[in-house]
Design an enzyme around this catalytic site. Sequence first.
Site, mmCIF file in Angstrom:
data_model
loop_
_atom_site.group_PDB
_atom_site.id
_atom_site.type_symbol
_atom_site.label_atom_id
_atom_site.label_comp_id
_atom_site.label_asym_id
_atom_site.label_seq_id
_atom_site.Cartn_x
_atom_site.Cartn_y
_atom_site.Cartn_z
ATOM 1 C CG LEU A 1 -1.380 -8.393 -6.910
ATOM 2 C CD1 LEU A 1 -0.527 -9.327 -6.066
ATOM 3 C CD2 LEU A 1 -0.598 -7.895 -8.128
ATOM 4 C CE LYS A 2 -6.875 -12.764 -6.241
ATOM 5 N NZ LYS A 2 -6.580 -14.135 -6.620
ATOM 6 C CG HIS B 1 2.054 -1.605 -15.603
ATOM 7 N ND1 HIS B 1 1.649 -2.845 -15.154
ATOM 8 C CD2 HIS B 1 3.119 -1.821 -16.408
ATOM 9 C CE1 HIS B 1 2.440 -3.765 -15.680
ATOM 10 N NE2 HIS B 1 3.347 -3.177 -16.453
ATOM 11 N N GLY C 1 0.777 -1.234 0.000
ATOM 12 C CA GLY C 1 0.000 0.000 0.000
ATOM 13 C C GLY C 1 0.808 1.284 0.000
ATOM 14 C CB SER C 2 4.299 2.187 -0.833
ATOM 15 O OG SER C 2 4.461 1.852 -2.187
ATOM 16 C CG ASN C 3 1.755 3.512 -5.734
ATOM 17 O OD1 ASN C 3 2.139 4.550 -6.268
ATOM 18 N ND2 ASN C 3 2.325 2.332 -5.960
ATOM 19 C CG ASP D 1 -1.203 -4.041 -17.328
ATOM 20 O OD1 ASP D 1 -1.753 -3.430 -16.387
ATOM 21 O OD2 ASP D 1 -0.428 -4.997 -17.162
#
Length: 198
Positions: free
Chosen positions: A91-92, A110, A12-14, A151
């Site tokens: 990630l899902k 990304h 969760g750094s972003n 993406d």
Amino acid sequence: MLRIAVFGSGRGSNFRAILEAMDRGEIPGATVCLAVSNTASAGILDIARARGIPAVCLSRKAHRDDDGFAGAMLDLLHAHGVTHVVLAGYLKRVPPAVVAAFRNRIINIHPALLPGFGGPGMYGIHVHEAVLAAGETVSGATVHLVDEEYDRGPILLQRRVPVLTGDTPETLAERVLAVEHQLYPEALRKIAEEDRSH
Ligand code: GRF
């Protein structure tokens, strides 16, 4: 007013960088009203709880089928008055029904220069391994809108990051992550600005 739900699966750094930018008043017209994770141990849920932001673990496994899961996610987003979904290390796959309901209002970051080094399997350290294996001298970070393909949605903002001699996937990841922490708040600031002008 943007009412943002942040989705994440990991540290969760972003998410933290976004909240800190909001604290500094750098993203006017936007607030985080919900944090969602597929895993109960995700850092983003702890970060949210520490700030009194509703934090919910929503797992596909807890639902009978894909439709039930998508329906539960939509109910949750609507219950919190969410206008935009921000993916920060989620990630899902976001269920297609949710992508359709929030068309052009789901944002992802990304850790490479899309359209290169994206798609299924290209997440986390794998991205940086692939960039180094390809002998690239430049990598970067990309903020883009989410559509049905991994993406591939329209790019909103990109920043280049040099690949340095002797880089390992880990050192490159760290340099890219520092740029992500600047780029994501910048992108959200722009989205909030555009939202206000409409
Ligand atoms: C970031 O590198 C982001 O680009 C990718 O997943 C990572 C999440 O890191 N989508 P964090 O959970 O925000 O620290």
